[in-house]
Design a protein around this motif. Structure first.
Motif, PDB file in Angstrom:
ATOM      1  N   SER A 500      40.889  19.026  21.049  1.00 20.22           N
ATOM      2  CA  SER A 500      40.958  17.726  21.720  1.00 20.22           C
ATOM      3  C   SER A 500      42.078  17.566  22.735  1.00 20.22           C
ATOM      4  O   SER A 500      42.053  16.609  23.522  1.00 20.22           O
ATOM      5  CB  SER A 500      41.098  16.620  20.661  1.00 20.22           C
ATOM      6  N   ALA A 501      43.107  18.413  22.731  1.00 19.62           N
ATOM      7  CA  ALA A 501      44.213  18.233  23.678  1.00 19.62           C
ATOM      8  C   ALA A 501      43.693  18.339  25.104  1.00 19.62           C
ATOM      9  O   ALA A 501      42.897  19.220  25.431  1.00 19.62           O
ATOM     10  CB  ALA A 501      45.295  19.279  23.426  1.00 19.62           C
ATOM     11  N   SER A 502      44.153  17.431  25.955  1.00 22.32           N
ATOM     12  CA  SER A 502      43.652  17.385  27.326  1.00 22.32           C
ATOM     13  C   SER A 502      44.718  16.806  28.243  1.00 22.32           C
ATOM     14  O   SER A 502      45.793  16.392  27.811  1.00 22.32           O
ATOM     15  CB  SER A 502      42.373  16.533  27.396  1.00 22.32           C
ATOM     16  N   SER A 503      44.400  16.752  29.514  1.00 26.52           N
ATOM     17  CA  SER A 503      45.367  16.301  30.519  1.00 26.52           C
ATOM     18  C   SER A 503      45.658  14.816  30.394  1.00 26.52           C
ATOM     19  O   SER A 503      44.775  14.011  30.106  1.00 26.52           O
ATOM     20  CB  SER A 503      44.825  16.579  31.929  1.00 26.52           C
ATOM     21  N   LEU A 504      46.926  14.446  30.643  1.00 30.70           N
ATOM     22  CA  LEU A 504      47.292  13.036  30.764  1.00 30.70           C
ATOM     23  C   LEU A 504      47.294  12.620  32.239  1.00 30.70           C
ATOM     24  O   LEU A 504      47.825  11.583  32.597  1.00 30.70           O
ATOM     25  CB  LEU A 504      48.670  12.782  30.133  1.00 30.70           C
ATOM     26  N   TYR A 505      46.713  13.462  33.083  1.00 32.91           N
ATOM     27  CA  TYR A 505      46.514  13.165  34.515  1.00 32.91           C
ATOM     28  C   TYR A 505      47.827  13.142  35.306  1.00 32.91           C
ATOM     29  O   TYR A 505      48.008  12.325  36.200  1.00 32.91           O
ATOM     30  CB  TYR A 505      45.796  11.834  34.708  1.00 32.91           C
ATOM     31  N   HIS A 506      48.750  14.069  34.981  1.00 35.72           N
ATOM     32  CA  HIS A 506      50.039  14.109  35.673  1.00 35.72           C
ATOM     33  C   HIS A 506      50.296  15.473  36.317  1.00 35.72           C
ATOM     34  O   HIS A 506      51.328  16.101  36.051  1.00 35.72           O
ATOM     35  CB  HIS A 506      51.172  13.787  34.689  1.00 35.72           C
ATOM     36  N   PRO A 507      49.399  15.971  37.172  1.00 34.34           N
ATOM     37  CA  PRO A 507      49.647  17.272  37.796  1.00 34.34           C
ATOM     38  C   PRO A 507      50.821  17.205  38.775  1.00 34.34           C
ATOM     39  O   PRO A 507      50.973  16.228  39.510  1.00 34.34           O
ATOM     40  CB  PRO A 507      48.336  17.572  38.522  1.00 34.34           C
ATOM     41  N   THR A 508      51.650  18.239  38.779  1.00 35.30           N
ATOM     42  CA  THR A 508      52.819  18.297  39.661  1.00 35.30           C
ATOM     43  C   THR A 508      53.094  19.757  40.024  1.00 35.30           C
ATOM     44  O   THR A 508      52.511  20.674  39.446  1.00 35.30           O
ATOM     45  CB  THR A 508      54.088  17.741  38.983  1.00 35.30           C
ATOM     46  N   GLY A 509      54.014  19.951  40.971  1.00 33.80           N
ATOM     47  CA  GLY A 509      54.629  21.251  41.194  1.00 33.80           C
ATOM     48  C   GLY A 509      53.879  22.232  42.059  1.00 33.80           C
ATOM     49  O   GLY A 509      54.320  23.373  42.217  1.00 33.80           O
ATOM     50  N   THR A 510      52.755  21.856  42.660  1.00 30.08           N
ATOM     51  CA  THR A 510      51.935  22.800  43.408  1.00 30.08           C
ATOM     52  C   THR A 510      52.447  23.060  44.828  1.00 30.08           C
ATOM     53  O   THR A 510      51.923  23.938  45.520  1.00 30.08           O
ATOM     54  CB  THR A 510      50.485  22.294  43.476  1.00 30.08           C
ATOM     55  N   CYS A 511      53.441  22.313  45.271  1.00 31.41           N
ATOM     56  CA  CYS A 511      54.142  22.578  46.545  1.00 31.41           C
ATOM     57  C   CYS A 511      55.637  22.399  46.287  1.00 31.41           C
ATOM     58  O   CYS A 511      56.341  21.701  47.022  1.00 31.41           O
ATOM     59  CB  CYS A 511      53.692  21.630  47.651  1.00 31.41           C
ATOM     60  N   ARG A 512      56.124  23.013  45.258  1.00 34.71           N
ATOM     61  CA  ARG A 512      57.411  22.631  44.725  1.00 34.71           C
ATOM     62  C   ARG A 512      58.592  23.027  45.616  1.00 34.71           C
ATOM     63  O   ARG A 512      58.532  23.989  46.380  1.00 34.71           O
ATOM     64  CB  ARG A 512      57.602  23.195  43.320  1.00 34.71           C
ATOM     65  N   MET A 513      59.656  22.259  45.451  1.00 33.99           N
ATOM     66  CA  MET A 513      60.906  22.581  46.112  1.00 33.99           C
ATOM     67  C   MET A 513      61.383  23.944  45.647  1.00 33.99           C
ATOM     68  O   MET A 513      61.316  24.255  44.464  1.00 33.99           O
ATOM     69  CB  MET A 513      61.966  21.511  45.806  1.00 33.99           C
ATOM     70  N   SER A 514      61.859  24.719  46.583  1.00 29.83           N
ATOM     71  CA  SER A 514      62.401  26.066  46.423  1.00 29.83           C
ATOM     72  C   SER A 514      61.381  27.134  46.782  1.00 29.83           C
ATOM     73  O   SER A 514      61.751  28.172  47.327  1.00 29.83           O
ATOM     74  CB  SER A 514      62.974  26.348  45.024  1.00 29.83           C
TER      75      SER A 514
END
Length: 613
Positions: A500-514
Motif C-alpha cells: 500500500s505505500a505510495s507517493s504523497l505527491y511531493h516529487p523534488t530534486g530533478t534539476c537540483r542545485m549542484s
C-alpha cells in the motif's frame, strides 16, 4: 508555469513597473467552488485542472495500487499544485536548508537566509494557537496561514497522546522539528484556500507589466543561432482547443522555467539539455550535456493506518457528517468561513528521526512525519485518487457506513535512501514523461516505514486516545491472517508497506542545485536560463513541499532583482474577505430553501445531499 513557485516569482518580479513579465500557464483560473472549500480537497484530482500523471509500475512497493502505478497529480491552473493540495503549510527543518548550504554549496540558502522569505510571504492568522512561536511567523504577507479552529476532538487527543509517548508540543515551522507535535498550519484564510494565484495575483491590484498567458504550454526553449548555449525565448502551444497553434515569445533578459519537478526536466530534455546518451536515443540533439537532468528524484512515501472507535457509534469529533448536516455545514462555511468545511481534515502532525537515520544523517531534519486525517476517507480518496485496486481496498468495508467515526493516521517517510527519475517517453511535448519512483529499492526505507507504522499503533494505545474513544487499528483481514493476526510483527508490516505505500505527491530534486543549477538557479553551462521550483531542491525538505516551493519563488525573484538592478518593494497582503457578502448569503439561503421545498414536493422525500454539490 504559474504554480507555487512560478506565480510567486512572476508577481514579485512585476513589482518593478519598469520591466515586463510574461507568465505562461498551461491552465487558467481554478474558479470552481470546490477549489475554494478546504474540505473538498479530496475531490480535485483528475479534474480539468490536474495533469493527472502516473508513474511507471513499481517493483518493491505499491503492489495493491492499480497497475502498480503511483498517481502524480500536478496543478494545471494558475496556482499550480497549491490549488490541488491538502494545504499543509510545512517549511521544513532549519537543518534541511543548512544542509543545502553546507553539503551542496548552496550559499544564501541556509535557514537564516530563507527564514525572512518565509515570513515575507506569510500572513499568519493564528498567533494565539497553542505551541505557536509568533516571532517565527510573518504578518501581512500574501499567503494566509491559519490553524483550524475549534480543535476537533480527535486532533486534540492525537496531540495529547503524542505528548504522552515523548513528543513535545511546539511550533514545527520555527526550525526545530525533531520530536515535535502540533496542529497543522494550513494555507487557509477565513475558511478559503489560499493558493499562490489567489495570494499573489488574483487578489492584488492588476499590474499592466504582468502578462498572464492562459492555456499556453511551453514546448521548447529557443537558442541563439550564433550561440548554442544561449536561450533567447520559448516556443509555446495554445492548447485552449484541439486545434493547437504555436507561437514564440522572446525574453529581453532571461527565461525562468517553473514547470515543477515533473515537467521542468521534461522541457529541458526536449530542448537538448540533459544526458547526452538519453537524448541521442530519442534523436534529440544535445546542446548542453547535463546528466543530472531528471535524475535523483526524491519523494515522500506515505501509507494509511485506519482506526475505529472503541464503541460503535462513538463520537470522535471528526468530520464525518450525516447527509442532513452537510447543507448546514455549507451554509456555515459560506456565511462565516468556519466549520468542518473550513479545514482540509488534515489537522495534526508530528515529526521525529529514527535511530538509524540519526546515525547515518546527523545533520538532517526528521525522516518520519505522521499526519492525522480526521475522516475515514471514501472511494474518491482510496480508489480514484491513490488508485487502490477495488479488490484490495479493505477500507471500503468501513467507510461504506455513512455516519462512521473512523479516522486515519498517515505515516510518511520524509528522507528516502531510494531515488527515482523523470525521463522522456518520446519527443512529443504533449506526451507525459516517464516517472520512475524507485520506492523501497533500498531496504533501509522499508525498515523506517515499518518503524513509523509501529509508532502509529503506539499512539493509538495512548491514554489520551483511549479516553477519546479510539479503538483498534484495522487492516486487510486476509493479509493479517497470513501473519497469525499480529499487526505489529515485522513481516506483516513489511507486506502492508509493499502493498500500500505510495507517493504523497511531493516529487523534488530533478534539476537540483549542484548538478543542474547553481546557487542562483542558473542552469549550468547555459546563458539566460534558470529553473525555479521544487525540482532544484538538492535534498527534499522534511515535510510537505508547498511552503518551500513558494520560498524558492521568493528567493529567485530576490536574486534576479538584485542582478538586474530592479526595485524591490514590500507587497501588500491579500485582503481578508469573507467567502461571500450578505447579499450572496441571502440569495443562497432562499435558493437552497426553494430547492429543498420543490424536491420534497416532487419526490415525496428528502434530497440526498452530497458534499461536492
Amino acid at each position: 508555469g504559474g504554480g507555487s513557485a512560478g506565480a510567486t516569482l512572476a508577481a514579485r518580479l512585476a513589482e518593478d513597473a519598469t520591466v515586463s513579465v510574461a507568465l505562461i500557464e498551461a491552465g487558467t483560473h481554478a474558479t470552481d467552488l470546490a477549489f475554494k472549500i478546504p474540505a473538498a480537497c479530496g475531490k480535485l484530482q483528475h479534474s480539468r485542472h490536474d495533469w493527472s500523471f502516473s508513474s511507471e509500475p513499481s517493483t518493491f512497493a505499491s503492489q495493491y495500487i492499480k497497475n502498480k502505478r503511483n498517481a502524480y497529480p500536478r496543478g494545471k491552473a494558475l496556482g499550480g499544485s497549491s490549488c490541488l493540495n491538502y494545504m499543509a503549510y510545512v517549511r521544513g527543518a532549519a537543518a534541511d536548508f543548512d544542509t543545502w548550504a553546507r553539503e551542496f554549496g548552496a550559499q544564501g540558502w541556509a535557514w537564516e537566509d530563507v527564514l525572512p522569505l518565509f515570513k515575507a510571504s506569510e500572513d499568519f492568522l493564528s498567533p494565539a494557537a497553542d505551541g505557536v512561536d509568533a516571532a517565527a511567523h510573518g504578518v501581512g504577507g500574501p499567503v494566509g496561514v491559519s490553524v483550524a479552529a475549534p480543535v476537533k476532538k480527535i486532533a486534540g487527543a492525537f496531540v495529547a497522546g503524542a505528548e504522552e509517548v515523548g513528543f513535545r508540543r511546539a511550533d514545527y515551522n520555527a526550525g526545530e522539528m525533531d520530536g515535535v507535535v502540533n496542529l497543522f498550519h494550513q494555507t487557509v484564510r477565513n475558511g478559503v484556500r489560499s493558493d499562490t494565484n489567489t495570494a499573489f495575483i488574483a487578489s492584488q491590484p492588476a499590474k499592466k507589466n504582468l502578462t498572464v498567458i492562459h492555456f499556453g504550454q511551453a514546448t521548447k526553449l529557443l537558442f541563439a543561432d550564433d550561440d548554442r548555449q544561449k536561450v533567447l525565448g520559448v516556443q509555446v502551444a495554445d492548447i485552449s482547443s484541439t486545434q493547437r497553434s504555436e507561437y514564440t515569445i522572446f525574453a529581453d533578459k532571461e527565461v525562468i522555467v517553473s514547470c515543477g519537478a515533473i515537467q521542468s526536466p521534461q522541457l529541458l530534455m526536449l530542448s537538448g539539455i540533459g544526458d547526452k546518451n538519453d537524448l541521442h536515443r530519442l534523436g534529440i540533439e544535445c546542446r548542453v550535456e547535463l546528466p543530472g537532468v531528471g535524475k535523483d528524484m526524491e519523494d515522500h512515501i506515505a501509507n494509511w493506518i485506519r482506526f475505529k472507535p472503541a464503541q460503535p457509534g462513538a463520537d470522535l469529533g471528526n468530520v464525518n457528517a450525516t447527509r442532513s448536516e452537510r447543507l448546514l455545514s455549507l451554509i456555515q462555511w459560506a456565511v462565516f468561513g468556519t466549520g468542518v468545511l473550513a479545514s482540509s481534515c488534515y489537522d495534526a502532525t508530528l515529526f521525529y528521526k529514527t535511530e538509524p537515520f540519526k546515525k547515518s544523517h546527523p545533520g538532517y531534519g526528521p525522516d518520519i512525519q505522521i499526519g492525522l486525517f480526521c475522516a475515514g476517507g471514501d472511494e474518491d480518496i482510496f480508489e480514484k485518487n491513490i488508485g487502490v485496486e477495488p479488490e484490495h481496498n479493505f477500507h471500503k468495508e468501513y467507510y461504506s457506513q455513512p455516519d462512521d467515526q473512523d479516522f486515519l493516521m498517515v505515516p510518511t517517510l520524509l528522507h528516502t535512501h531510494s531515488r527515482g527519475s523523470v525521463e522522456l517517453a518520446s519527443t512529443d511535448p504533449f506526451a507525459p514523461p516517464k516517472i520512475i519512483t524507485g520506492f523501497c529499492t533500498d531496504q533501509r526505507d522499508m525498515e523506517a516505514l515499518v518503524a513509523s507504522y509501529r509508532k502509529c499503533l503506539e499512539l493509538g494505545r495512548s491514554s489520551a486516545m483511549q479516553k477519546a474513544g479510539v479503538g483498534e487499528a484495522v487492516f486487510d483481514r486476509e493479509m493479517l491472517a497470513r501473519h497469525n493476526g499480529d499487526p505489529e510483527s515485522y513481516p506483516f508490516l513489511e507486506e502492508y508497506a509493499r502493498a500500500s505505500a505510495s507517493s504523497l505527491y511531493h516529487p523534488t530534486g530533478t534539476c537540483r542545485m549542484s548538478s543542474v543549477v547553481d546557487e542562483t538557479l542558473k542552469v549550468l553551462g547555459v546563458k539566460g536560463l534558470r529553473v525555479a521550483d521544487a525540482s532544484i531542491m538538492p535534498t527534499i525538505v522534511s515535510g510537505n513541499t508547498n511552503a518551500a516551493s513558494i520560498v524558492i519563488g521568493e528567493k529567485a525573484a530576490l536574486m534576479i532583482k538584485k542582478e538586474h538592478g530592479l526595485r524591490d518593494v514590500v507587497r501588500t497582503k491579500a485582503p481578508r474577505r469573507r467567502p461571500g457578502t450578505l447579499a450572496c448569503v441571502a440569495v443562497f439561503t432562499v435558493a437552497a430553501a426553494t430547492v429543498i421545498f420543490v424536491r420534497y414536493r416532487l419526490y415525496g422525500g428528502p434530497m440526498r445531499w452530497h458534499l461536492e454539490r
